[in-house]
Design a protein around this motif. Structure first.
Motif, PDB file in Angstrom:
ATOM      1  N   THR A 154      11.897  -4.785  -5.989  1.00  0.00           N
ATOM      2  CA  THR A 154      12.856  -5.033  -7.080  1.00  0.00           C
ATOM      3  C   THR A 154      13.098  -3.806  -7.956  1.00  0.00           C
ATOM      4  O   THR A 154      14.123  -3.721  -8.627  1.00  0.00           O
ATOM      5  CB  THR A 154      12.370  -6.201  -7.961  1.00  0.00           C
ATOM      6  OG1 THR A 154      10.975  -6.029  -8.218  1.00  0.00           O
ATOM      7  CG2 THR A 154      12.613  -7.526  -7.285  1.00  0.00           C
ATOM      8  N   ASN A 155      12.159  -2.838  -7.948  1.00  0.00           N
ATOM      9  CA  ASN A 155      12.368  -1.650  -8.780  1.00  0.00           C
ATOM     10  C   ASN A 155      13.593  -0.869  -8.284  1.00  0.00           C
ATOM     11  O   ASN A 155      14.495  -0.532  -9.044  1.00  0.00           O
ATOM     12  CB  ASN A 155      11.152  -0.714  -8.737  1.00  0.00           C
ATOM     13  CG  ASN A 155       9.862  -1.435  -9.076  1.00  0.00           C
ATOM     14  OD1 ASN A 155       9.885  -2.470  -9.731  1.00  0.00           O
ATOM     15  ND2 ASN A 155       8.744  -0.888  -8.627  1.00  0.00           N
ATOM     16  N   ASP A 156      13.591  -0.585  -6.981  1.00  0.00           N
ATOM     17  CA  ASP A 156      14.733   0.146  -6.438  1.00  0.00           C
ATOM     18  C   ASP A 156      15.957  -0.753  -6.280  1.00  0.00           C
ATOM     19  O   ASP A 156      17.086  -0.306  -6.466  1.00  0.00           O
ATOM     20  CB  ASP A 156      14.360   0.782  -5.089  1.00  0.00           C
ATOM     21  CG  ASP A 156      13.703   2.133  -5.290  1.00  0.00           C
ATOM     22  OD1 ASP A 156      14.251   2.937  -6.068  1.00  0.00           O
ATOM     23  OD2 ASP A 156      12.642   2.382  -4.696  1.00  0.00           O
ATOM     24  N   ASP A 181      12.316   9.692  -6.899  1.00  0.00           N
ATOM     25  CA  ASP A 181      11.218   9.723  -7.865  1.00  0.00           C
ATOM     26  C   ASP A 181       9.903  10.154  -7.223  1.00  0.00           C
ATOM     27  O   ASP A 181       8.906  10.309  -7.913  1.00  0.00           O
ATOM     28  CB  ASP A 181      11.067   8.354  -8.551  1.00  0.00           C
ATOM     29  CG  ASP A 181      10.874   7.219  -7.558  1.00  0.00           C
ATOM     30  OD1 ASP A 181      11.591   7.192  -6.550  1.00  0.00           O
ATOM     31  OD2 ASP A 181      10.003   6.367  -7.801  1.00  0.00           O
ATOM     32  N   LYS A 182       9.888  10.339  -5.892  1.00  0.00           N
ATOM     33  CA  LYS A 182       8.663  10.795  -5.211  1.00  0.00           C
ATOM     34  C   LYS A 182       8.992  11.995  -4.310  1.00  0.00           C
ATOM     35  O   LYS A 182       8.888  11.917  -3.089  1.00  0.00           O
ATOM     36  CB  LYS A 182       8.086   9.666  -4.353  1.00  0.00           C
ATOM     37  CG  LYS A 182       7.985   8.319  -5.068  1.00  0.00           C
ATOM     38  CD  LYS A 182       7.711   7.202  -4.077  1.00  0.00           C
ATOM     39  CE  LYS A 182       7.802   5.838  -4.723  1.00  0.00           C
ATOM     40  NZ  LYS A 182       9.154   5.242  -4.634  1.00  0.00           N
ATOM     41  N   PRO A 183       9.440  13.115  -4.902  1.00  0.00           N
ATOM     42  CA  PRO A 183       9.854  14.249  -4.064  1.00  0.00           C
ATOM     43  C   PRO A 183       8.663  14.931  -3.395  1.00  0.00           C
ATOM     44  O   PRO A 183       7.597  15.023  -3.977  1.00  0.00           O
ATOM     45  CB  PRO A 183      10.511  15.208  -5.072  1.00  0.00           C
ATOM     46  CG  PRO A 183       9.875  14.884  -6.374  1.00  0.00           C
ATOM     47  CD  PRO A 183       9.507  13.425  -6.335  1.00  0.00           C
ATOM     48  N   PHE A 220       0.884  -1.169   0.000  1.00  0.00           N
ATOM     49  CA  PHE A 220       0.000   0.000   0.000  1.00  0.00           C
ATOM     50  C   PHE A 220       0.918   1.214   0.000  1.00  0.00           C
ATOM     51  O   PHE A 220       1.533   1.549   1.008  1.00  0.00           O
ATOM     52  CB  PHE A 220      -0.902  -0.060   1.243  1.00  0.00           C
ATOM     53  CG  PHE A 220      -1.786   1.141   1.454  1.00  0.00           C
ATOM     54  CD1 PHE A 220      -2.098   2.025   0.420  1.00  0.00           C
ATOM     55  CD2 PHE A 220      -2.339   1.384   2.700  1.00  0.00           C
ATOM     56  CE1 PHE A 220      -2.918   3.120   0.628  1.00  0.00           C
ATOM     57  CE2 PHE A 220      -3.165   2.479   2.926  1.00  0.00           C
ATOM     58  CZ  PHE A 220      -3.441   3.351   1.890  1.00  0.00           C
ATOM     59  N   ARG A 221       1.048   1.839  -1.193  1.00  0.00           N
ATOM     60  CA  ARG A 221       1.935   3.005  -1.325  1.00  0.00           C
ATOM     61  C   ARG A 221       1.183   4.219  -0.774  1.00  0.00           C
ATOM     62  O   ARG A 221       0.258   4.712  -1.410  1.00  0.00           O
ATOM     63  CB  ARG A 221       2.289   3.253  -2.786  1.00  0.00           C
ATOM     64  CG  ARG A 221       3.220   2.210  -3.404  1.00  0.00           C
ATOM     65  CD  ARG A 221       3.505   2.572  -4.857  1.00  0.00           C
ATOM     66  NE  ARG A 221       4.646   1.854  -5.397  1.00  0.00           N
ATOM     67  CZ  ARG A 221       4.544   0.857  -6.277  1.00  0.00           C
ATOM     68  NH1 ARG A 221       3.375   0.462  -6.710  1.00  0.00           N
ATOM     69  NH2 ARG A 221       5.636   0.255  -6.744  1.00  0.00           N
ATOM     70  N   THR A 222       1.599   4.700   0.389  1.00  0.00           N
ATOM     71  CA  THR A 222       0.828   5.765   1.042  1.00  0.00           C
ATOM     72  C   THR A 222       1.189   7.166   0.535  1.00  0.00           C
ATOM     73  O   THR A 222       0.571   8.137   0.951  1.00  0.00           O
ATOM     74  CB  THR A 222       1.039   5.714   2.572  1.00  0.00           C
ATOM     75  OG1 THR A 222       2.443   5.761   2.841  1.00  0.00           O
ATOM     76  CG2 THR A 222       0.450   4.445   3.162  1.00  0.00           C
TER      77      THR A 222
HETATM   78  C1  PEP Z   1      10.255  -1.020  -5.423  1.00  0.00           C
HETATM   79  O1  PEP Z   1      11.160  -0.200  -5.344  1.00  0.00           O
HETATM   80  O2  PEP Z   1      10.348  -2.115  -6.025  1.00  0.00           O
HETATM   81  C2  PEP Z   1       8.958  -0.745  -4.796  1.00  0.00           C
HETATM   82  C3  PEP Z   1       8.033  -1.680  -4.734  1.00  0.00           C
HETATM   83  O3  PEP Z   1       8.745   0.517  -4.321  1.00  0.00           O
HETATM   84  P1  PEP Z   1       8.447   1.779  -5.287  1.00  0.00           P
HETATM   85  O4  PEP Z   1       8.307   1.284  -6.691  1.00  0.00           O
HETATM   86  O5  PEP Z   1       7.220   2.415  -4.763  1.00  0.00           O
HETATM   87  O6  PEP Z   1       9.675   2.608  -5.073  1.00  0.00           O
END
Ligand code: PEP
Ligand code: MG
Length: 561
Positions: free
Chosen positions: A444-446, A340-342, A296-298
């Motif tokens: 995995t994205n970061d 990426d979320k400033p 849950f991305r708040t």
């Molecule tokens: C990620 O980094 O893989 C992750 C789930 O967080 P977000 O994409 O929100 O940075």
């Protein structure tokens, strides 16, 4: 998401960054092009006020049109359109247009220049803001077209289903996409986390983004978009289209056959959870066949604001989510500000490398009040409902941070505290992390961004960010093993979990849950149900020992069938 090198053009196909899965064929319909800017025109001082009024009137018409569309739309579309109309209604923008005209520019060039200045400011802010520049270009083009009396650019309406081709897609258009008419998306620009990519996944549409030059894709030309391969075939043979359609039909039928809790063919349980990024996604996510929310991305509560939302506002937002998932698990990720979320009130604007700066849990440590309010709100909402609430921190680098976070979570009476594994150091010390908290979740994205030193928002680095990279999989393996040794669940909540083939590998590496966009879950569930845990382990070894990401995927595909 599977990726190939973007921009490469074969004789009869374009390749780009693959988004989602599946394929679709159909005639191209391109977004109406931006109006060509005429040669600058001298405006006499006496005519300048009228010229300024005409430009401002075009700008007002653009705002009114967006407001009208927002009023007719609902959910995501309404939110996106209102946000865009607010950008266009900014009085600073209107003042700048007026000043430029009174300074001697004609209306079209004044609009163009004023939007250009706003765009430059967004680009300089980087990350999330830089990705919003497509919104401003869209507003500029609509306003200039109105002023010049030209067709307003926007979604084509050919009167039949079509493959939408665009340079990039603005939210004002994508929010209004009718999945019943749009077969697939192809864009010249955009990276793996661009707006188009996220939207395509949420809608379950095949998409190829970051294709480079798409001039060959003219209106009415038939193309076959293969989102698994990241290719757009031009004028495909009838047999190729028929075979892709048959494959697509089988894929959908197969996904629809399996329901309920995720498990392998031999019954090994793998929790399948939904990613949730905004309240407007809530009803769709709650209705999806899932065991709850794995991420849950708040941040959505905090974005586009000058100060953090208060305790009551947060509590009521979290309650909505927990009520919708009563009896199911909801993993709340605490505020992940930065890079990426400033967020102006949580992150510093003058860091040279925001991705390596004070972000995620580090920002919360600098401003403890931010996290205290959030945890208090989560705890209050959790106490009022019956969801199984877990809480995790983003961007944890060392075990001491995880321990400190877990203590704060527990102090609020929340029993399950976890750490995201997004930094290679956290994976390398995963056992110590697992020792001090209740679960781990791999982002995995970061983790790809930091392992390969590759900015996750850059389409040109998609090859390095490919979640099939064996080095990334090695870190997943280390983390999952550490969790196993400590008896702690280890999930994956990055985009990797949305790829059904890669899901097999992740499970084989020891991951216990997968969290992805709800539209991606049925195929992941069906794929898991066709393979035993032993199969998954074999596939994991195949992927880990491959030379590179493309070879890993090809070898697993050949083996898994
Ligand atoms: C990620 O980094 O893989 C992750 C789930 O967080 P977000 O994409 O929100 O940075
Ligand atoms: Mg992350």
């Amino acid at each position: 998401m599977t990726t190939t090198a973007p921009g490469a053009v074969a004789a009869s196909a374009l390749t780009g960054i693959a988004v989602g899965s599946g394929s679709a064929a159909g005639p191209v319909a391109r977004m109406a092009p931006m109006p060509a800017l005429p040669e600058p025109r001298a405006v006499a001082a006496a005519d300048a006020p009228a010229e300024a009024e005409a430009a401002l009137s075009a700008l007002r018409d653009t705002v009114a049109d967006l407001e009208l569309r927002a009023a007719k739309a609902s959910g995501a579309a309404a939110e996106v359109l209102s946000a865009q109309s607010m950008m266009a209604a900014d009085p600073v923008l209107a003042d700048r247009v007026r000043d430029l005209v009174l300074g001697g520019r004609d209306g079209a060039h004044a609009l163009h220049a004023a939007f250009g200045e706003f765009r430059a400011a967004l680009e300089a802010a980087g990350g999330y803001f830089a990705e919003r520049t497509a919104d401003l270009d869209d507003l500029r083009d609509r306003s200039v077209a109105r002023l010049l009396g030209l067709p307003v650019p926007g979604l084509p309406a050919p009167g039949h289903p079509f493959v939408l081709v665009a340079e990039d897609l603005a939210p004002a258009d994508t929010a209004l996409l009718d999945p019943g008419l749009v077969l697939a998306l192809v864009t010249e620009r955009g990276g793996p986390t661009s707006h188009t990519a996220i939207l395509a996944k949420a809608l379950g549409l095949p998409a190829v983004v970051g294709c480079g030059d798409t001039t060959a894709l003219t209106d009415g030309r038939t193309v076959l978009v293969d989102a698994a391969a990241g290719t757009v075939q031009l004028d495909p043979a009838a047999e190729a289209v028929a075979s892709a359609a048959a494959h697509e039909r089988r894929r959908r039928e197969r996904s629809a056959r399996v329901r309920g809790a995720g498990r392998t063919a031999d019954g090994h349980p793998v929790k399948l959870l939904a990613n949730l990024g905004a309240l407007h996604e809530l009803s769709g996510a709650a209705a999806a066949d899932s065991e709850g929310v794995g991420l849950f991305r708040t941040e959505f509560l905090y974005l586009d604001r000058t100060e953090a939302p208060g305790l009551d506002e947060q509590t009521s937002a979290y309650r909505q989510v927990f009520d919708a998932f009563a009896g199911r698990r909801v993993v709340v990720r605490t505020l992940d500000a930065g890079a990426d979320k400033p967020l102006p009130f949580a992150t510093s604007a003058d860091e040279q490398n925001p991705a390596l700066g004070v972000r995620g849990l580090r920002a919360a440590a600098r401003d403890p009040e931010l996290m205290e309010t959030q945890l208090a709100a989560v705890a209050a909402a959790a106490a009022a409902g019956s969801a199984d609430v877990w809480v995790m921190a983003p961007m944890v680098s060392v075990p001491a941070e995880a321990a400190g976070f877990a203590a704060r979570v527990r102090a609020h009476g929340l029993p399950f505290a976890g750490a995201m594994v997004e930094v290679p150091a956290a994976a390398l010390r995963a056992e110590a992390m697992a020792e001090v908290c209740d679960f781990l979740s791999i982002g995995t994205n970061d983790l790809a961004q930091y392992t390969f030193a590759a900015d996750r928002t850059l389409g040109s680095l998609a090859g390095l960010l490919d979640p099939w990279q064996p080095a990334l999989l090695e870190l997943v393996r280390m983390t999952a093993r550490a969790g196993e040794r400590r008896g702690r669940p280890v999930g994956v909540c990055g985009e990797a979990a949305a790829d059904p083939l890669l899901a097999l590998v992740l499970v084989g590496l020891g991951v216990t849950s997968l969290s992805a966009a709800p539209a991606c879950l049925p195929e992941v569930r069906a794929t898991l149900a066709e393979h035993t845990l032993d199969d998954c382990r074999t596939l994991a070894t195949v992927a880990l020992t491959a030379e590179n990401a493309l070879a890993a995927r090809a070898a697993v595909l050949a083996r898994a069938g």
